[in-house]
Design a protein around this motif. Structure first.
Motif, PDB file in Angstrom:
ATOM      1  N   ARG A 397       0.823  -1.211   0.000  1.00 60.67           N
ATOM      2  CA  ARG A 397       0.000   0.000   0.000  1.00 60.67           C
ATOM      3  C   ARG A 397       0.855   1.258   0.000  1.00 60.67           C
ATOM      4  NH1 ARG A 397      -4.089  -1.961   4.857  1.00 60.67           N
ATOM      5  NH2 ARG A 397      -5.001  -3.745   3.734  1.00 60.67           N
ATOM      6  N   SER A 399       4.263   1.249  -1.026  1.00 55.76           N
ATOM      7  CA  SER A 399       5.300   1.231  -2.058  1.00 55.76           C
ATOM      8  C   SER A 399       4.769   1.246  -3.477  1.00 55.76           C
ATOM      9  CB  SER A 399       6.173  -0.023  -1.888  1.00 55.76           C
ATOM     10  OG  SER A 399       5.398  -1.203  -2.046  1.00 55.76           O
ATOM     11  N   ILE A 400       3.498   0.925  -3.679  1.00 54.73           N
ATOM     12  CA  ILE A 400       2.978   0.842  -5.037  1.00 54.73           C
ATOM     13  C   ILE A 400       3.067   2.199  -5.735  1.00 54.73           C
ATOM     14  CG2 ILE A 400       0.567   1.321  -4.401  1.00 54.73           C
ATOM     15  CD1 ILE A 400      -0.177  -0.865  -6.491  1.00 54.73           C
ATOM     16  N   GLY A 401       3.612   2.171  -6.941  1.00 54.15           N
ATOM     17  CA  GLY A 401       3.781   3.391  -7.718  1.00 54.15           C
ATOM     18  C   GLY A 401       5.073   4.134  -7.464  1.00 54.15           C
ATOM     19  N   GLU A 402       5.860   3.711  -6.441  1.00 53.33           N
ATOM     20  CA  GLU A 402       7.122   4.386  -6.116  1.00 53.33           C
ATOM     21  C   GLU A 402       8.243   3.764  -6.952  1.00 53.33           C
ATOM     22  OE1 GLU A 402       7.457   6.975  -4.231  1.00 53.33           O
ATOM     23  OE2 GLU A 402       5.404   7.053  -3.472  1.00 53.33           O
ATOM     24  N   LEU A 403       8.305   4.119  -8.225  1.00 52.69           N
ATOM     25  CA  LEU A 403       9.253   3.474  -9.136  1.00 52.69           C
ATOM     26  C   LEU A 403      10.698   3.714  -8.732  1.00 52.69           C
ATOM     27  CD1 LEU A 403       7.566   4.225 -12.582  1.00 52.69           C
ATOM     28  CD2 LEU A 403       7.451   2.132 -11.227  1.00 52.69           C
ATOM     29  N   ASN A 406      11.441   1.736  -5.513  1.00 52.91           N
ATOM     30  CA  ASN A 406      11.387   0.288  -5.710  1.00 52.91           C
ATOM     31  C   ASN A 406      12.550  -0.234  -6.535  1.00 52.91           C
ATOM     32  OD1 ASN A 406       9.001   0.284  -4.291  1.00 52.91           O
ATOM     33  ND2 ASN A 406       7.699   0.192  -6.102  1.00 52.91           N
ATOM     34  N   ALA A 467       6.758  -1.391 -10.132  1.00 51.52           N
ATOM     35  CA  ALA A 467       5.749  -0.447  -9.656  1.00 51.52           C
ATOM     36  C   ALA A 467       5.043  -0.925  -8.403  1.00 51.52           C
ATOM     37  CB  ALA A 467       4.707  -0.194 -10.760  1.00 51.52           C
ATOM     38  N   VAL A 468       5.368  -2.119  -7.928  1.00 56.01           N
ATOM     39  CA  VAL A 468       4.620  -2.712  -6.823  1.00 56.01           C
ATOM     40  C   VAL A 468       5.401  -2.697  -5.516  1.00 56.01           C
ATOM     41  CG1 VAL A 468       3.445  -4.794  -6.023  1.00 56.01           C
ATOM     42  CG2 VAL A 468       3.342  -4.156  -8.443  1.00 56.01           C
TER      43      VAL A 468
END
Length: 670
Positions: A397, A399-403, A406, A467-468
């Motif tokens: 929840r 980390s998603i989108g935190e390229l 990640n 992205a996840v």
């Protein structure tokens, strides 16, 4: 009778050479025109006494007068030793000569790179030259490039297995500790709260139960006895699986073995060591190989069965299988997929994503297999792996989108020191080189790309995972690893030109000459990139037995329930007795936080130790090397930490050793 002239194959331009020492009537003489000018048949050896036999006493096919007259002495033609055998023997001799001269105990800033003797580098050059030469006959003698690929694997990754007197990679010792604990306790505790992130290993125990059985079967003391051989064993088992995958899309053995060679050179990630990922990765590729060969839907090939539509080296689409055959294959694959789920957390996700990607093609649209894989994954995650699964969902929840976050490498992504910095640069260059080569083949050999589209989709399928989640700072390496088989195939396609028919043109001749030059140059460049990527940080990976003994003794003497403090978990035996001790690796955080900690390390640690807890600080040489190389501490930070803790009245020195120090926490009033 018409005389037939041998015609060279596409793999070899050599014509059979006649034995010029034989006479016209001898069995080995070449056929030629008769004195009358009419064509004659090729001479065939005949038994002694048969009609038409005219061998004389001096002929090779005549009986030896000293042999009793009844026995015929046949002359065996001499053959020059094969170039593949010569290069293998020479490379082996150089490698064996170099092995005892590798100075792994005195490594400096560049790891093993400046401790490998010249003979070792020469052995790799000879192997590369021998491999390139062996490709000329890959279609008729594929065992020579295969032997060179196996020799390359041994040459690159066997030195630590042969030389080291400790487990390579300090963190691999925890896997041996898990096997030992499993053998001692005889049970798994997936619901137990274990420090050091050790609970996950009891929740995915497949690799450890297998090795517990191997330890019992071999009668060895522990898994550490053979742990360093894991990269070689896994690599050898992986070679036929890769060949099976590549053979599904290509008939040119030159391209297939070049792809295997490139895979070996590009596999610098270090995930083939004694760890669950290595076994799960092998099973993952095995499942994909079976799917690609035996799950083709009827009527889905279309124009791909038309040879004029395909690349000259493309293999025809495998024969289609009916619904009943595919159902049988699903039943066969289900245990393998279950084994993947029981072994590793991330690999089932990668496998399911790859099956989703294959389902996008008409050829491999098999929703039944996809449903089985997804069901097995979710069943395991919601039962044995439920604690970590729930925890991972909570982190996703955030980390998603935190390229950017990640895709970081490690805790800080800030390598320091000549060797680690060189290794980091080589990593980036290797990734870019493989990507550029593979991309060039995808664009320039579009007909091959059409037929090998499933392999391309499998290669790019893991990329969206950036992205996840960051997977503890390792998602970058794992995505690269799972994309590598397909990337190696297309990289090889960029280097090995197609050979189509007998029609020759100036453009094709130029391409062949360019490829003949580019192939060895690129392979040598990849070899030059592999060595710093794999051995540039070797100073972090080798730990002397004396350090292991110091840590083992300290942890054996610590009472049950004690808290063990260290800068990181990357030191030998860090998680020895992990089921009876608690752990706090206090420097596994961003560099600015550690700089604050170094201002008053004793107070920082005292504030984090629970009241009344028995606590010990273990600081070792390997921690110093790792913290500096990974950028966890500033230059000289580890020595500052050690000197301030040693001088603090809150800590008492239990044991001091050239390889480390053990301190006991003694709060005021105790």
């Amino acid at each position: 009778m018409q005389h037939h002239v041998p015609v060279p194959s596409t793999e070899s331009s050599e014509l059979p050479t006649p034995d010029l020492s034989a006479g016209p009537g001898s069995p080995s003489a070449p056929a030629g025109p008769s004195p009358s000018g009419s064509p004659s048949t090729a001479a065939v050896p005949r038994p002694s006494g048969s009609p038409g036999s005219h061998s004389g006493p001096g002929d090779p096919g005549s009986p030896d007068p000293n042999s009793g007259g009844g026995r015929r002495s046949w002359r065996v033609p001499r053959r020059r030793p094969d170039a593949g055998l010569l290069t293998l023997l020479l490379a082996t001799a150089l490698w064996v000569y170099a092995l005892p001269r590798i100075g792994f105990r005195e490594m400096g800033d560049y790891g093993l790179l400046d401790r490998l003797p010249v003979a070792y580098y020469l052995s790799l050059l000879v192997l590369t030259a021998g491999f390139v030469l062996s490709l000329r006959r890959a279609g008729t003698a594929p065992w020579w490039p295969a032997a060179h690929c196996a020799a390359l694997l041994l040459a690159l990754k066997a030195p630590p297995a042969v030389l080291y007197d400790a487990v390579r990679y300090p963190w691999a010792s925890k896997h041996d500790a898990i096997v030992d604990t499993l053998l001692t306790n005889g049970e798994l505790r997936p619901g137990a709260a274990l420090s050091g992130n050790m609970s996950a290993y009891d929740q995915w125990p497949g690799f450890f139960t297998l090795n517990a059985g191997l330890v019992r079967a071999f009668g060895v003391e522990n898994a550490a006895v053979y742990a360093n051989w894991a990269p070689i064993v896994v690599g050898l088992l992986m070679m036929p699986v890769l060949v099976l995958i590549y053979r599904t899309f290509c008939e040119d053995w030159r391209l297939i073995w070049t792809a295997v060679w490139i895979f070996q050179l590009a596999n610098w990630v270090g995930q083939d060591y004694f760890a669950p990922q290595a076994l799960a990765y092998l099973l993952h590729l095995t499942v994909l190989a079976v799917v690609l060969r035996h799950f083709v839907r009827p009527g889905s090939a279309g124009r791909l069965r038309d040879r004029t539509f395909l690349d000259p080296v493309a293999a025809p689409v495998p024969p289609p299988t009916g619904r009943r055959q595919r159902a049988v294959c699903v039943v066969i694959l289900a245990p393998l997929i279950a084994a993947v789920n029981a072994t590793h957390q991330l690999t089932p996700v990668m496998l399911t994503i790859c099956l989703v990607a294959l389902s996008l093609t008409r050829r491999y649209r098999n929703y039944g297999l996809l449903a089985v894989a997804a069901t097995l994954m979710l069943t395991w995650d919601l039962t044995m792996g439920r604690p970590l699964f729930v925890e991972t969902l909570n982190t996703i929840r955030k980390s998603i989108g935190e390229l950017t976050e990640n895709s970081r490498a490690g805790y800080t992504g800030q390598l320091t020191g000549p060797g680690p910095e060189l290794a980091g640069t080589a990593n980036v260059v290797m990734v870019l080189a493989i990507a550029v080569l593979a991309g060039a083949a995808v664009v320039l050999r579009r007909r091959l790309t059409r037929s090998a589209l499933p392999l391309l989709l499998v290669s790019v399928a893991p990329v969206p995972l950036f992205a996840v989640n960051d997977y503890g700072g390792e998602m970058l390496f794992r995505v690269y690893l799972f994309a590598l088989p397909g990337a190696a195939f297309f990289a090889a396609a960029a280097l090995v030109p197609a050979v189509a028919g007998t029609h020759r043109s100036r453009a094709k001749a130029l391409r062949r000459r360019a490829a003949a030059f580019a192939l060895p140059v690129v392979l040598l460049a990849l070899l030059a990139g592999f060595l710093p990527s794999y051995y540039g940080k070797e100073k972090m990976f080798y730990t002397p037995p004396e350090e292991s003994a110091l840590v083992t003794k300290a942890l054996d003497n610590a009472p049950d329930g004690s808290l063990i403090l260290a800068t990181s978990g990357s030191f030998p035996q860090a998680l020895h007795r992990y089921d009876r001790l608690e752990h706090w690796f206090f420097a596994e955080q961003a560099l600015p936080e550690n700089e604050k900690m170094l201002k008053d390390p004793a107070g920082y640690l005292a504030d984090g130790i629970p009241p009344g807890a028995k606590a010990y600080v273990v600081l070792t040489h390997t921690q110093d090397v790792y913290a500096a190389g990974e950028g966890l501490l500033p230059p000289g930070g580890f020595e500052t930490l050690r000197s301030k803790l040693t001088a603090s009245p809150l800590f008492r020195t239990v044991e001091s050793h050239p390889y480390g120090v053990v301190l006991e926490y003694r709060p005021a009033g105790r």
